[in-house]
Design an enzyme around this catalytic site. Structure first.
Site, PDB file in Angstrom:
ATOM      1  N   HIS A  97       0.685  -1.302  -0.083  1.00  0.00           N
ATOM      2  CA  HIS A  97       0.079  -0.108   0.070  1.00  0.00           C
ATOM      3  C   HIS A  97       0.854   1.354  -0.033  1.00  0.00           C
ATOM      4  CE1 HIS A  97      -3.931  -2.319   0.735  1.00  0.00           C
ATOM      5  NE2 HIS A  97      -3.024  -2.995   1.614  1.00  0.00           N
ATOM      6  N   ASN A 118     -10.140  -3.131   1.783  1.00  0.00           N
ATOM      7  CA  ASN A 118     -10.087  -3.188   0.390  1.00  0.00           C
ATOM      8  C   ASN A 118     -11.138  -2.852  -0.559  1.00  0.00           C
ATOM      9  OD1 ASN A 118      -7.113  -3.785   0.254  1.00  0.00           O
ATOM     10  ND2 ASN A 118      -7.393  -5.827   0.695  1.00  0.00           N
ATOM     11  N   TYR A 169       0.004  -4.316  11.599  1.00  0.00           N
ATOM     12  CA  TYR A 169      -0.028  -2.873  11.022  1.00  0.00           C
ATOM     13  C   TYR A 169       0.533  -2.073  11.835  1.00  0.00           C
ATOM     14  CZ  TYR A 169      -3.284  -4.043   6.929  1.00  0.00           C
ATOM     15  OH  TYR A 169      -3.560  -4.212   5.630  1.00  0.00           O
TER      16      TYR A 169
END
Length: 485
Positions: free
Chosen positions: A54, A127, A337
């Site tokens: 990303h 997404n 993350y």
């Protein structure tokens, strides 16, 4: 207007910003030139490590407005009343390419949303597809390595891409999405967004529901063919960024309507698909979409680096009334993350303006570290428990507890009655029109035909045959025709 004074980082006025200090008029530069060294050192550090995935992204601010009563399902405060508005920040992105990659490429799109709620920030990381390639996070680094540049050739290799997929049959459903018409959105405004994972909502009575998020674009879905995308990249590699920026600047504020699917927690164990498998969807006939509200984007960031590149999202940022599910990929991301951002941006990245809560106070015992800006008063203690009226726990869980049982160890996910890797991929194929099927076959064959190993091709073909006989037959014929040319 009076002229502002140029200063160093420490605030000292700069006498000369045109000439370095030297030993004499023509001599070498002096190490004592603090302004020169500071400028060069800062310039060398202007770029932080880009995201491994990303990396290429765009962002915007906006708000989320509740339009329907969902208090029977969640006690989340920002969803507590119709008409309630919460400030948001969204980051759209491609997945596989680097920061300098083009926008109009065949790739999933990240749809990461931060809600600045009164109970702290809630991050929803998803997404533009409702499913993903794999179902267990232990495979994620390998999956990404297979899709990124090869360490020897320095380019994305069809052999690597399709070899991983050949040995990961659960990817067939997402491949069918990616290689279909929606694989290249015309813009970020013209695509849907999904939470993809299964999450948990808990209401005021303590009743738990599993939930999937669907953000439906109000601009309508528009996509590009492979040929249109190639032309778009040639005209403007930043086409999605350009479109989003200019639309908001013109006052054409893009919006999405949020719907959710809700499954009472007690129904999960006997549902015919594993409801926590991110490679599968919940059919709408089983759990219909229920409207929640609308997301509107109405303000561009002032600085792309400060607000888009430094934006940090983590799916473990929950608020009361919302929590995780046993979705294994989600469970892995709860750690990964946040840890990625601690590496990229430092331990205090949550204090950056784009990441800091806007409607809630932060009060804890975290101190120091790189770029610390929150110190507390001289009377504040940095430990807990204490006898000095420091912040204390509430004792109230954010969401309902999940029952667990069995032995520790490495386990495959439990199979449900209809669990397999191909059924839903076949269902998706059969929903397509004749023209959509034709483009899907061409897109798959175009990549698969470049693979050099026959056994890798055969493994992939077997997956498409298993999904649907016509699907497999047509892909096989198209690959053979391209390889014979």
């Amino acid at each position: 207007m009076s002229q502002r004074v140029l200063t160093t980082e420490s605030g000292a006025p700069v006498a000369d910003n045109q000439n370095s200090a030297t030993a004499g008029a023509g001599g070498p530069i002096l190490v004592q030139d603090q302004h020169l060294l500071e400028k060069l050192a800062r310039f060398n550090r202007e770029r932080i490590p880009e995201r491994v995935v990303h990396a290429r992204g765009s962002g915007a601010y906006g708000y989320f407005e509740v339009t329907d009563d969902v208090t029977g399902f969640t006690r989340a405060d920002f969803l507590s009343e119709v008409g309630r508005r919460t400030e948001t920040f969204i980051r759209f992105s491609t997945v596989a390419d680097s920061l300098g990659g083009a926008d109009a490429v065949r790739d999933p799109r990240g749809f990461a949303l931060k809600f600045y709620t009164n109970d702290g920030n809630y991050d929803l990381v998803g997404n533009n597809t409702p499913v993903f390639f794999i179902k267990d996070p232990i495979k994620f680094p390998d999956f990404i390595h297979s899709q990124k540049r090869d360490p020897f050739t320095g380019r994305q290799e069809p052999d690597n891409v399709w070899d991983f997929w050949a040995n990961s049959p659960e990817a067939t459903h997402q491949i069918t999405w990616l290689m279909g018409d929606r694989g290249i959105p015309a813009s970020y405004r013209h695509m849907h967004g999904f939470g993809s994972h299964t999450y948990q909502w808990t209401n005021a009575k303590g009743e738990a529901f599993f939930v999937k998020y669907h953000f439906k674009t109000n601009q309508g879905v528009r996509s590009l063919s492979a040929e249109q995308a190639a032309e778009q990249v040639g005209k403007d590699a930043n086409s999605h960024q350009t479109d989003l920026l200019q639309a908001i600047e013109r006052g054409v504020n893009p919006s999405w309507t949020l719907h959710v699917q809700l499954m009472p927690a007690a129904e999960a164990a006997d549902y015919r698909f594993n409801p926590f498998d991110v490679t599968k969807v919940w059919p709408h006939a089983d759990y219909p979409l229920q409207r929640v509200g609308r997301l509107v984007l109405d303000r561009n960031p002032d600085n792309v680096f400060a607000e888009v590149e430094q934006a940090a999202f983590s799916p473990n940022n929950f608020v009361p009334g919302i929590g995780p599910s046993p979705d294994k990929m989600l469970q892995g991301r709860l750690f990964a993350y946040a840890d990625a951002q601690r590496y990229r941006l430092g331990i205090n990245h949550t204090q950056l303006p784009v990441n800091a809560p806007k409607a809630a106070d932060v009060d804890n015992y975290g101190r120091d570290g790189l770029h610390a800006t929150r110190y507390g008063s001289r009377q504040d203690k940095n430990y807990e428990p204490n006898s000095y009226a420091g912040p204390a726990q509430t004792g109230a869980a954010l969401a309902s507890p999940l029952a667990v049982h069995g032995w520790t160890g490495t386990h495959e996910a439990p199979l449900h009655a209809k669990d397999d890797d191909f059924f839903q991929a076949g269902e998706l194929y059969r929903l397509m029109s004749a023209d959509e099927k034709g483009r899907l076959i061409a897109n798959i064959a175009g990549g698969l035909s470049q693979v050099t190993r026959d056994d890798v091709i055969e493994k992939n073909l077997a997956h498409f045959h298993a999904a649907d006989a016509d699907y497999g037959k047509r892909v096989e014929e198209a690959v053979r025709a391209l390889r014979e040319d």
